[in-house]
Write an enzyme that holds these catalytic residues in place. Structure first.
Site, PDB file in Angstrom:
ATOM      1  N   SER A 224     -11.641  80.967  88.754  1.00 24.71           N
ATOM      2  CA  SER A 224     -11.129  82.184  89.401  1.00 24.71           C
ATOM      3  C   SER A 224      -9.696  81.976  89.909  1.00 24.71           C
ATOM      4  O   SER A 224      -9.203  80.846  89.981  1.00 24.71           O
ATOM      5  CB  SER A 224     -12.021  82.555  90.589  1.00 24.71           C
ATOM      6  OG  SER A 224     -11.868  81.587  91.596  1.00 24.71           O
ATOM      7  N   MET A 225      -9.076  83.058  90.266  1.00 26.98           N
ATOM      8  CA  MET A 225      -7.779  82.982  90.944  1.00 26.98           C
ATOM      9  C   MET A 225      -7.971  82.241  92.281  1.00 26.98           C
ATOM     10  O   MET A 225      -9.057  82.289  92.869  1.00 26.98           O
ATOM     11  CB  MET A 225      -7.223  84.382  91.200  1.00 26.98           C
ATOM     12  CG  MET A 225      -6.863  85.126  89.911  1.00 26.98           C
ATOM     13  SD  MET A 225      -6.283  86.808  90.227  1.00 26.98           S
ATOM     14  CE  MET A 225      -4.737  86.517  91.085  1.00 26.98           C
TER      15      MET A 225
ATOM     16  N   SER B 249      -8.382  79.206  92.810  1.00 24.80           N
ATOM     17  CA  SER B 249      -9.322  78.068  92.758  1.00 24.80           C
ATOM     18  C   SER B 249      -8.595  76.730  92.659  1.00 24.80           C
ATOM     19  O   SER B 249      -9.237  75.676  92.683  1.00 24.80           O
ATOM     20  CB  SER B 249     -10.284  78.242  91.578  1.00 24.80           C
ATOM     21  OG  SER B 249      -9.564  78.238  90.357  1.00 24.80           O
TER      22      SER B 249
ATOM     23  N   GLU C  61      -1.046  80.179  83.004  1.00 28.23           N
ATOM     24  CA  GLU C  61      -1.320  81.622  82.916  1.00 28.23           C
ATOM     25  C   GLU C  61      -1.682  82.027  81.487  1.00 28.23           C
ATOM     26  O   GLU C  61      -1.211  83.051  80.976  1.00 28.23           O
ATOM     27  CB  GLU C  61      -0.103  82.435  83.397  1.00 28.23           C
ATOM     28  CG  GLU C  61       0.379  82.089  84.793  1.00 28.23           C
ATOM     29  CD  GLU C  61      -0.557  82.558  85.899  1.00 28.23           C
ATOM     30  OE1 GLU C  61      -1.483  83.332  85.599  1.00 28.23           O
ATOM     31  OE2 GLU C  61      -0.373  82.104  87.037  1.00 28.23           O
TER      32      GLU C  61
ATOM     33  N   ILE D 200      -4.608  94.298  82.512  1.00 29.27           N
ATOM     34  CA  ILE D 200      -3.468  93.502  82.985  1.00 29.27           C
ATOM     35  C   ILE D 200      -2.825  94.124  84.220  1.00 29.27           C
ATOM     36  O   ILE D 200      -2.389  95.276  84.191  1.00 29.27           O
ATOM     37  CB  ILE D 200      -2.416  93.324  81.860  1.00 29.27           C
ATOM     38  CG1 ILE D 200      -3.029  92.584  80.653  1.00 29.27           C
ATOM     39  CG2 ILE D 200      -1.184  92.582  82.382  1.00 29.27           C
ATOM     40  CD1 ILE D 200      -3.521  91.184  80.951  1.00 29.27           C
TER      41      ILE D 200
ATOM     42  N   VAL E 109      -0.339  92.084  86.991  1.00 30.99           N
ATOM     43  CA  VAL E 109       0.187  90.845  87.585  1.00 30.99           C
ATOM     44  C   VAL E 109       0.107  90.955  89.097  1.00 30.99           C
ATOM     45  O   VAL E 109       0.408  92.016  89.660  1.00 30.99           O
ATOM     46  CB  VAL E 109       1.661  90.620  87.164  1.00 30.99           C
ATOM     47  CG1 VAL E 109       2.246  89.394  87.857  1.00 30.99           C
ATOM     48  CG2 VAL E 109       1.757  90.466  85.647  1.00 30.99           C
TER      49      VAL E 109
HETATM   50  N1  LIG Z   1      -9.989  82.153  98.666  1.00 29.89           N
HETATM   51  C1  LIG Z   1      -9.361  80.970  98.476  1.00 29.89           C
HETATM   52  N2  LIG Z   1     -10.067  79.902  98.088  1.00 29.89           N
HETATM   53  C2  LIG Z   1      -9.450  78.707  97.921  1.00 29.89           C
HETATM   54  N3  LIG Z   1      -8.114  78.512  98.069  1.00 29.89           N
HETATM   55  C3  LIG Z   1      -7.360  79.554  98.429  1.00 29.89           C
HETATM   56  C4  LIG Z   1      -7.932  80.832  98.650  1.00 29.89           C
HETATM   57  N4  LIG Z   1      -6.942  81.677  98.998  1.00 29.89           N
HETATM   58  C5  LIG Z   1      -5.788  80.961  98.988  1.00 29.89           C
HETATM   59  N5  LIG Z   1      -6.032  79.684  98.634  1.00 29.89           N
HETATM   60  C6  LIG Z   1      -4.975  78.674  98.473  1.00 29.89           C
HETATM   61  O1  LIG Z   1      -4.633  78.662  97.086  1.00 29.89           O
HETATM   62  C7  LIG Z   1      -4.488  77.304  96.666  1.00 29.89           C
HETATM   63  C8  LIG Z   1      -4.701  77.225  95.153  1.00 29.89           C
HETATM   64  O2  LIG Z   1      -3.568  77.818  94.535  1.00 29.89           O
HETATM   65  P1  LIG Z   1      -3.337  77.777  92.967  1.00 29.89           P
HETATM   66  O3  LIG Z   1      -3.370  76.360  92.467  1.00 29.89           O
HETATM   67  O4  LIG Z   1      -2.086  78.559  92.690  1.00 29.89           O
HETATM   68  O5  LIG Z   1      -4.613  78.555  92.423  1.00 29.89           O
HETATM   69  P2  LIG Z   1      -4.828  79.251  90.998  1.00 29.89           P
HETATM   70  O6  LIG Z   1      -3.783  78.726  90.045  1.00 29.89           O
HETATM   71  O7  LIG Z   1      -6.225  78.879  90.594  1.00 29.89           O
HETATM   72  O8  LIG Z   1      -4.686  80.724  91.259  1.00 29.89           O
HETATM   73  C9  LIG Z   1      -5.502  76.553  97.497  1.00 29.89           C
HETATM   74  O9  LIG Z   1      -5.197  75.171  97.627  1.00 29.89           O
HETATM   75  C10 LIG Z   1      -5.400  77.256  98.855  1.00 29.89           C
HETATM   76  O10 LIG Z   1      -4.356  76.705  99.624  1.00 29.89           O
HETATM   77  C1  LIG Z   2      -8.434  88.922  87.130  1.00 29.80           C
HETATM   78  C2  LIG Z   2      -7.166  89.414  86.525  1.00 29.80           C
HETATM   79  C3  LIG Z   2      -5.980  88.753  86.788  1.00 29.80           C
HETATM   80  N1  LIG Z   2      -4.830  89.215  86.255  1.00 29.80           N
HETATM   81  C4  LIG Z   2      -3.568  88.527  86.568  1.00 29.80           C
HETATM   82  C5  LIG Z   2      -3.245  88.413  88.024  1.00 29.80           C
HETATM   83  C6  LIG Z   2      -2.394  87.181  88.118  1.00 29.80           C
HETATM   84  O1  LIG Z   2      -1.049  87.584  87.828  1.00 29.80           O
HETATM   85  C7  LIG Z   2      -2.935  86.293  86.987  1.00 29.80           C
HETATM   86  C8  LIG Z   2      -3.846  85.190  87.437  1.00 29.80           C
HETATM   87  O2  LIG Z   2      -3.124  84.275  88.248  1.00 29.80           O
HETATM   88  P1  LIG Z   2      -3.721  82.924  88.869  1.00 29.80           P
HETATM   89  O3  LIG Z   2      -2.633  81.917  88.641  1.00 29.80           O
HETATM   90  O4  LIG Z   2      -4.989  82.580  88.158  1.00 29.80           O
HETATM   91  O5  LIG Z   2      -3.923  83.170  90.328  1.00 29.80           O
HETATM   92  O6  LIG Z   2      -3.668  87.178  86.114  1.00 29.80           O
HETATM   93  C9  LIG Z   2      -4.827  90.315  85.405  1.00 29.80           C
HETATM   94  O7  LIG Z   2      -3.758  90.722  84.883  1.00 29.80           O
HETATM   95  N2  LIG Z   2      -5.987  90.958  85.154  1.00 29.80           N
HETATM   96  C10 LIG Z   2      -7.167  90.557  85.670  1.00 29.80           C
HETATM   97  O8  LIG Z   2      -8.225  91.190  85.381  1.00 29.80           O
END
Ligand SMILES: Nc1ncnc2c1ncn2[C@@H]1O[C@H](COP(=O)(O)OP(=O)(O)O)[C@@H](O)[C@H]1O
Ligand SMILES: Cc1cn([C@H]2C[C@H](O)[C@@H](COP(=O)(O)O)O2)c(=O)[nH]c1=O
Ligand SMILES: [Zn+2]
Length: 213
Positions: free
Chosen positions: A16-17, A19, A91, A173, A175
């Site tokens: 998930s985002m 994570s 991404e 999509i 962002v």
């Molecule tokens: N709901 C959440 N669960 C876990 N981490 C979170 C959450 N919201 C914000 N964070 C922060 O986001 C960081 C992860 O960022 P990132 O590596 O950019 O995640 P991803 O690429 O999976 O979106 C975590 O280390 C934490 O500091």
């Molecule tokens: C679920 C979902 C995500 N997106 C977009 C939103 C963000 O720009 C990226 C994911 O970023 P992350 O590095 O994993 O936090 O994807 C989207 O366009 N549509 C979706 O359904």
């Protein structure tokens, strides 16, 4: 590359985002650099959250990257010829299915390919090309965030439009980060169905339409 076969492999970091996918990607890249390996990083043009030529995590860490046009298959050709020992793509959910072939070609030629991207749309459905990449990869790590409602591990991406759950018919999509998405568990994930609310929604514009499916 493997010493005997001289082939590479694919590693997928998904989930998930929020994570920690990008943090984990950056950790692996730092270790590759310490090992003296050549590293190339690619990011799609659509995601400019962290500045054009960088990948960045939600905590603000960054790495220089080559920006690739994610529309169509042609622009992915530049990855095909990359001679780097480690090729990373962040991404990946914004690229077409053509990315699967490109990653496999790079791995066949000896590169360690690290791909990061979310594997589910805001609807909780598979978000291509991640599922195909996960099936073809040698190594897959599926990370979970923390559910922002209940605190359990979160595997889903909750899209919120002006604070309200997104509708199933909204475009795939969009962002964004904290302003439009939350990490949620299966139980707390909400998707509106039925009649779509009339309220003006941010992506109901000609620009957004052309950027979406
Ligand atoms: N709901 C959440 N669960 C876990 N981490 C979170 C959450 N919201 C914000 N964070 C922060 O986001 C960081 C992860 O960022 P990132 O590596 O950019 O995640 P991803 O690429 O999976 O979106 C975590 O280390 C934490 O500091
Ligand atoms: C679920 C979902 C995500 N997106 C977009 C939103 C963000 O720009 C990226 C994911 O970023 P992350 O590095 O994993 O936090 O994807 C989207 O366009 N549509 C979706 O359904
Ligand atoms: Zn929950």
């Amino acid at each position: 590359m493997h010493a005997i076969t001289r082939s590479g492999w694919i590693e997928v970091i998904s989930g998930s985002m929020f994570s920690g996918k990008t943090e984990e990607l950056l950790r692996r890249l730092r270790r590759s650099e310490i090992a003296g390996q050549s590293v190339a990083v690619y990011t799609p043009a659509i995601d400019d959250r962290y500045g054009e030529a960088t990948i960045g995590s939600h905590t603000g860490r960054q790495w220089e990257a080559t920006v690739v046009d994610n529309e169509g298959d042609g622009p992915l050709d530049i990855l095909d010829d990359d001679p780097a020992e480690v090729v990373a793509i962040d991404e990946a959910n914004f690229f077409s299915d053509a990315l699967v072939e490109v990653c496999n070609a790079l791995a066949d030629r000896g590169s360690r390919v690290i791909v990061s991207g979310t594997d589910q749309t805001f609807r909780g459905e598979p978000f291509e090309p991640l599922p195909q990449l996960m099936a073809t990869a040698e190594y897959v790590d599926k990370l979970q965030a923390i559910c922002s409602v209940c605190g359990e591990p979160a595997s889903r991406n909750q899209r919120l439009i002006e604070g309200e759950p997104a509708h199933v018919d909204d475009p795939t999509i969009l962002v964004g980060a904290e302003e439009s998405y939350e990490a949620r568990c299966r139980d707390c994930h909400v998707l509106l169905t039925g009649d779509r609310p009339d309220a003006e929604r941010p992506f109901d514009s000609p620009e957004a339409d052309s950027a979406n499916d």
